[in-house]
Design a protein around this motif. Structure first.
Motif, short mmCIF file in Angstrom:
data_model
loop_
_atom_site.label_atom_id
_atom_site.label_comp_id
_atom_site.label_asym_id
_atom_site.label_seq_id
_atom_site.Cartn_x
_atom_site.Cartn_y
_atom_site.Cartn_z
N THR A 167 0.85 -1.19 0.00
CA THR A 167 0.00 0.00 0.00
C THR A 167 0.89 1.24 0.00
OG1 THR A 167 -1.65 -1.22 1.30
CG2 THR A 167 -1.87 1.19 1.19
N ASN A 168 0.93 1.92 -1.15
CA ASN A 168 1.77 3.12 -1.30
C ASN A 168 3.22 2.85 -0.91
OD1 ASN A 168 -0.69 4.38 -1.84
ND2 ASN A 168 -0.93 5.00 0.31
N LEU A 169 3.67 1.62 -1.10
CA LEU A 169 4.98 1.21 -0.61
C LEU A 169 6.09 1.71 -1.54
CD1 LEU A 169 6.53 -0.39 1.54
CD2 LEU A 169 6.30 -2.43 0.08
N ARG A 170 7.04 2.44 -0.94
CA ARG A 170 8.21 2.90 -1.69
C ARG A 170 9.45 2.60 -0.84
NH1 ARG A 170 8.15 8.44 -4.30
NH2 ARG A 170 8.88 7.26 -6.09
N ILE A 171 10.44 2.04 -1.47
CA ILE A 171 11.62 1.58 -0.74
C ILE A 171 12.87 2.22 -1.33
CG2 ILE A 171 13.02 -0.43 -0.13
CD1 ILE A 171 10.53 -2.08 0.03
N GLU A 172 13.69 2.77 -0.44
CA GLU A 172 14.97 3.39 -0.82
C GLU A 172 16.00 2.28 -1.04
OE1 GLU A 172 17.89 5.25 -1.87
OE2 GLU A 172 16.38 6.69 -1.24
N GLU A 173 16.36 2.07 -2.31
CA GLU A 173 17.27 0.97 -2.67
C GLU A 173 18.57 1.45 -3.28
OE1 GLU A 173 14.15 -2.65 -3.67
OE2 GLU A 173 14.72 -1.33 -5.32
N SER A 174 18.91 2.73 -3.11
CA SER A 174 20.07 3.28 -3.79
C SER A 174 21.36 2.56 -3.41
CB SER A 174 20.22 4.78 -3.50
OG SER A 174 20.39 5.00 -2.12
N ALA A 183 12.07 3.32 -4.97
CA ALA A 183 11.37 2.50 -5.97
C ALA A 183 9.94 2.24 -5.51
CB ALA A 183 12.11 1.18 -6.17
N ASP A 184 8.98 2.41 -6.44
CA ASP A 184 7.58 2.04 -6.16
C ASP A 184 7.47 0.52 -6.14
OD1 ASP A 184 6.75 4.71 -6.18
OD2 ASP A 184 6.53 4.69 -8.37
N LYS A 185 6.72 -0.01 -5.18
CA LYS A 185 6.59 -1.46 -5.05
C LYS A 185 5.14 -1.89 -5.25
CE LYS A 185 10.91 -2.34 -4.13
NZ LYS A 185 11.73 -3.20 -4.99
N HIS A 186 4.97 -3.02 -5.89
CA HIS A 186 3.65 -3.64 -6.04
C HIS A 186 3.83 -5.15 -5.99
CE1 HIS A 186 4.85 -4.57 -10.14
NE2 HIS A 186 5.07 -3.28 -10.38
N CYS A 187 2.77 -5.87 -6.16
CA CYS A 187 2.82 -7.32 -5.93
C CYS A 187 2.90 -8.14 -7.22
CB CYS A 187 1.60 -7.77 -5.12
SG CYS A 187 1.51 -6.97 -3.50
N ALA A 188 2.92 -7.49 -8.37
CA ALA A 188 2.92 -8.22 -9.64
C ALA A 188 4.29 -8.84 -9.91
CB ALA A 188 2.53 -7.28 -10.78
N ASP A 198 14.48 -3.35 -11.05
CA ASP A 198 13.20 -3.52 -11.74
C ASP A 198 12.34 -4.64 -11.13
OD1 ASP A 198 13.80 -1.52 -13.64
OD2 ASP A 198 15.05 -2.95 -14.74
N ARG A 199 12.77 -5.18 -10.01
CA ARG A 199 12.00 -6.24 -9.35
C ARG A 199 11.04 -5.59 -8.35
NH1 ARG A 199 17.19 -10.24 -8.18
NH2 ARG A 199 17.85 -10.41 -10.38
N PHE A 200 9.92 -5.10 -8.87
CA PHE A 200 9.01 -4.27 -8.07
C PHE A 200 8.26 -5.07 -7.01
CE2 PHE A 200 9.25 -2.38 -12.37
CZ PHE A 200 10.00 -1.26 -12.03
N GLY A 201 8.23 -6.39 -7.14
CA GLY A 201 7.52 -7.21 -6.16
C GLY A 201 8.41 -7.72 -5.05
N MET A 202 9.68 -7.25 -5.01
CA MET A 202 10.63 -7.71 -4.01
C MET A 202 11.05 -6.56 -3.10
SD MET A 202 11.17 -10.99 -4.55
CE MET A 202 12.64 -11.24 -3.56
N PRO A 441 -4.02 9.55 -0.97
CA PRO A 441 -2.54 9.43 -0.95
C PRO A 441 -2.02 8.79 -2.23
CG PRO A 441 -3.55 7.76 0.44
CD PRO A 441 -4.67 8.65 0.00
N PHE A 442 -0.75 9.01 -2.46
CA PHE A 442 -0.09 8.43 -3.63
C PHE A 442 -0.10 6.91 -3.53
CE2 PHE A 442 3.47 6.63 -5.87
CZ PHE A 442 3.49 7.32 -7.07
N GLU A 443 -0.47 6.25 -4.62
CA GLU A 443 -0.36 4.80 -4.73
C GLU A 443 0.31 4.47 -6.04
OE1 GLU A 443 -3.82 2.51 -4.07
OE2 GLU A 443 -4.43 3.58 -2.26
N SER A 444 1.17 3.46 -6.04
CA SER A 444 1.90 3.13 -7.26
C SER A 444 0.96 2.72 -8.38
CB SER A 444 2.90 2.01 -6.97
OG SER A 444 2.25 0.89 -6.40
N ALA A 445 -0.22 2.20 -8.03
CA ALA A 445 -1.17 1.81 -9.07
C ALA A 445 -1.75 3.04 -9.77
CB ALA A 445 -2.30 0.97 -8.47
#
Length: 900
Positions: A167-174, A183-188, A198-202, A441-445
């Motif tokens: 849910t609106n998940l964004r992770i700092e992976e620098s 990076a925006d995260k989703h479950c696909a 580019d592994r948005f589900g991880m 709120p912002f959502e990656s979808a």
């Protein structure tokens, strides 16, 4: 995977390419998590969720490795022979020199490799895990594959997770990917060959949750995680010898062969040709070996490097390994990370496009200082309603805060929203008076954020900001040039968006509409009608201005600069053009996919020809460094993320960022930049070149000392003469000359034009043919004069100890004069401004005079070294000889300059 990972019964190949349900099934788990019993069984099977301890050398091993040098072996053998012959003073002095050299090396040695410890500090300590259907907090090292873990904003991801909910998940992976924004995260699921970025589900162990929340199932722990894989790469990377250590090792081998060969020749000639007693011949051979070995060279090498370390620290480059100082001076290629090194790692709004015009924004970072201009002219804000309307949206529909803390402007929340807050600050806009009633709120979808607000004037409006394509889909009108709503010209805006994107900017759009005062709730359906498109903003992580100038200086010095980043190709290319890495027409960008597909031979050609590499993984960076080294390049690698650490360790010199760099990166590097500034690398290269010049000067100065002494001993045996020097007298000359006169050369300033000349070619000897000729010439001049002086004194009836004292003085005084020749490798020293340009040289001569007076006149020194007090007239001849040597070498330098 490593062998440990292969034995893991819960290892899953490409979890990012499978659906969440498939991963749960493969791990024999469910959304309710594991039972406590099952978790305990799995913990016993796979081990704790932490990285293995690295092996470490013991204290004694680290000390005794400083004896591992062929010249030191010869000195130890010489000490053993003198002990057998009963010359205990000689034995003690020789061993003392050896031990002092080892102690200096041990003290000055850089810290032991601690890169793996640095990575362990990144791992999370605790985790929210669901076991038996209940949420609880456990130690992160107790996590096992199949555990279901909850993530919230501010958490550090405790293990590698396949996301089940986001849910609106964004992770700092620098630290892993090099990307400058979370990076925006989703479950696909994504493609199996997708890169880490580019592994948005991880969600990967050690990364930080920037916003939102999520739930994931643990797919890997400990050494099997992505950060564990990088950890293994660091442990397996073989570091290379520095150019200096390679050259010194080669020099030592050649010198040792020559010394041993001539010593054997002396024994043979002395016993067979002149019938000398065997003990006397052995003593003469030992004296020759001690004379020829530059035992003061390791000390002067260490001291010169240590002084360079101090000077570099004053220029914000902290050196962890002494030899790295000189290696920087021989660098031919600098491979640099982009984010935080060439750029500020602070998102900045650069362009604003409305129907009222295209605005430029000055200033960088989160500091709200800068101007907004239109056609080069600074604007007055209230005269630009289009811009005012757009800034209102991006500042009010914004949950991020920018504040001045500890002398720095810091952002709390999204970096992109921080850039918009800063833009509002530059425009003088205050969002505090806008009352918020509701928000989406912002959502990656959806890729947008909307708020319902009442402005200070009482107008109630819906404010919408987000991805341009999503906003264009929801707008039928735009704010026209006259300030009224007109039909949307989508083609125009798509052209503007494409133009900004091609320049490497991240593009955001803004829209708004007025609503009635009775509107209190906000739903997505409210955004599907009546929204008016206001314009777009181009945001970038800007280049450091000083880095642009530093790259220009590197190019002038013949050093190529290559950008290796995990960021997207378009962004990397735009930054590369702005940094001066190439022109828009000629600059090529090679992607990680191209690196993956290339063979080692193909990659060598690619690495040589191309200067920008995008979407790279840690393996790609490591392969690129190896490819350049295979082409004979001396490579410096800079970086700040864990993904840079393997390449930093492999490079000839690794350079880490001190402020924003991870602990793992700093520990893998030889040099840490205190100011995270690429320009400090350029200054460090200049310092490295100066140090190398000074080392050459020291070597060119020390070798004739040893050559002259060796020549004296060799000639005495070959021609059947009395030995002009004893082994302990030779050691005295070697040490006092090295620690006084040679040390002065470490303080020499940079030669003119040091950064205008190309780097020296890898493999080039420290001393070329011309300088070897000078070593031979000076050795013959000083050695020959010493023999003549000794023989004349004996002929005149002087006692042996007086004649030997005269010989020692001749050697020392001639070297003092030769010091001023050595201050300039080729330029003339016969200029007053240059002759007195290094105060340390004159201080060293003064100290040498005091030491030599003690050597000649103190009774205890006479006892230890077999010397005798001299009369005042005995000093005149050595002074004349020294002056003659100085003038002869200046004449030789002038002759060489004319030939060139």
């Amino acid at each position: 995977m490593s062998n440990d990972a292969d034995r893991n019964p819960y290892d899953i190949v490409h979890p990012h390419a499978r659906t969440a349900d498939e991963v749960l099934a493969a791990l024999r788990s469910s959304a309710a998590g594991l039972s406590a019993e099952e978790a305990a069984a799995r913990l016993a099977a796979v081990g704790p969720n932490r990285l293995p301890e690295p092996p470490r050398d013991g204290l004694l091993k680290r000390f005794f490795k400083h004896f591992n040098d062929i010249l030191i072996y010869i000195l130890i053998a010489a000490a053993a022979i003198t002990a057998v012959l009963g010359h205990w003073i000689d034995t003690g002095v020789i061993l003392g020199v050896v031990v002092i050299n080892a102690i200096i090396g041990f003290i000055q040695e850089g810290k032991a490799e601690e890169a793996l410890e640095g990575i362990r500090k990144m791992l999370s300590l605790h985790a929210h895990v669901r076991r038996g259907g209940e949420w609880s907090e456990v130690d992160a090292d107790k996590l096992v594959p199949g555990d279901v873990v909850r993530l919230r904003s501010g958490d550090r991801v405790p293990a590698d997770l396949r996301l089940i909910e986001a849910t609106n998940l964004r992770i700092e992976e620098s630290a892993l990917t090099g990307e400058s924004v979370p990076a925006d995260k989703h479950c696909a699921a994504v493609a199996a060959d997708a890169g880490v970025g580019d592994r948005f589900g991880m969600a990967y162990s050690g990364t930080m949750v920037a916003a939102g929340r999520g739930v994931g199932v643990v797919t890997a722990t400990g050494a099997a995680t992505e950060i564990g894989r990088i950890n293994r790469m660091i442990a397996e990377v073989q570091t290379l010898q520095t150019p200096l250590t390679r050259q010194m090792a080669e020099f030592s081998k050649i010198l040792s062969v020559v010394i041993v060969g001539l010593a054997v020749l002396m024994v043979v000639v002395g016993t067979l040709l002149h019938d000398f007693p065997l003990g006397e011949v052995f003593l003469a051979a030992i004296g020759f070996a001690v004379a020829a070995i530059p035992e003061g060279l390791p000390a002067i090498l260490t001291i010169t490097l240590a002084l360079g370390v101090q000077r570099m620290a004053a220029r914000n480059a902290i050196t962890r390994k002494l030899t790295a100082v000189e290696t920087l001076g021989s660098v031919t290629v600098i491979c640099s990370d982009k984010t935080g090194t060439l750029t500020r790692n602070e998102m900045t709004a650069r362009h604003v496009v409305t129907r009222g015009g295209e605005y430029e924004v000055t200033g960088t970072g989160y500091q709200p200082e800068g101007h907004i201009t239109l056609l080069g002219e600074r604007i007055v804000m209230h005269e630009h309603a289009h811009l005012q309307a757009l800034i209102e949206v991006v500042a009010v529909a914004n949950d991020t805060h920018v504040a001045h803390e500890d002398g720095q402007w810091k952002v709390t929340g999204e970096p992109t929203e921080g850039a918009l807050r800063t833009l509002a600050g530059k425009a003088g806009f205050d969002a505090a008076a806008h009352e918020r009633h509701a928000a989406i709120p912002f959502e990656s979808a959806n890729k947008f954020m909307a708020t319902l607000n009442t402005a200070p004037g009482g107008t109630r409006r819906i404010l919408l900001k987000g991805a341009p394509d999503r906003l264009l889909d929801r707008c039928a009108e735009e704010l026209g040039e006259d300030g009224s709503a007109v039909p949307l010209d989508r083609a125009y805006w798509e052209e503007q968006i494409e133009r900004l994107s091609s320049e490497g900017l991240r593009v955001l759009a803004a829209a708004a509409r007025d609503v009635g005062d009775d509107k209190h709730e906000l739903e997505i359906a409210d955004l599907d009608q009546g929204m008016v498109f206001l314009g777009v903003i181009g945001i970038i992580d800007p280049p450091r201005p000083e880095a642009i100038e530093a790259i220009r200086s590197c190019h002038q010095a013949g050093i190529r600069v290559k950008m290796i980043t995990g960021d997207h190709a378009g962004t990397a290319r735009a930054i590369g053009i702005e940094m001066g890495l190439g022109s828009a027409e000629s600059l090529k960008v090679i992607s990680g996919h191209d690196i993956e597909a290339a063979s080692d031979e193909e990659l060598q050609a690619i690495a040589q020809d191309c200067d920008i590499f995008a979407r790279t993984s840690p393996e790609h960076k490591l392969r690129l460094v190896k490819a350049l080294q295979a082409r004979g390049e001396v490579v410096a690698m800079t970086g700040d993320g864990v993904n840079d650490a393997p390449a930093l360790k492999r490079a000839d010199v690794g350079v880490a960022m001190g402020i924003k760099g991870t602990e793992a990166t700093k520990e893998a590097a030889e040099i840490v930049l205190a100011d995270d500034n690429f320009s400090s690398i350029e200054r460090a290269v200049e310092e490295g070149r100066t140090i190398y010049d000074n080392l050459r000067k020291a070597i060119l100065f020390i070798l004739p000392t040893n050559g002259a002494q060796g020549l004296v001993m060799l000639a005495a045996v070959v021609f059947g003469l009395t030995l002009p020097l004893t082994p302990v007298q030779i050691l005295w000359v070697n040490m006092v000359v090295a620690v006084t006169l040679a040390l002065a050369l470490a303080f020499e300033p940079a030669e003119p034009g040091v950064m205008q000349r190309p780097p020296r070619k890898p493999g080039t000897p420290i001393l070329g043919r011309i300088f070897l000729w000078r070593v031979a010439l000076v050795s013959v001049l000083i050695g020959g004069a010493t023999i003549v002086m000794f023989e004349i004194e004996l002929y005149l009836g002087m006692p042996l100890d007086v004649a030997r004292s005269m010989a020692v003085n001749t050697l020392v005084v001639a070297q003092a004069f030769y010091l001023f020749n050595s201050r300039f490798l080729e330029a003339s020293s016969l200029r007053a401004g240059l002759l007195f340009g290094n105060r340390a040289a004159w201080i060293a001569v003064g100290v040498l005079v005091l030491l030599q007076l003690a050597f000649i006149y103190l009774p205890v020194m006479n006892l230890w070294f077999g010397t005798a007090a001299l009369e005042l007239r005995h000093w005149l001849a050595p002074l004349l000889i020294g002056g003659g040597v100085f003038l002869a070498i200046e004449a030789e330098k002038a002759w060489l300059r004319r030939r060139r």
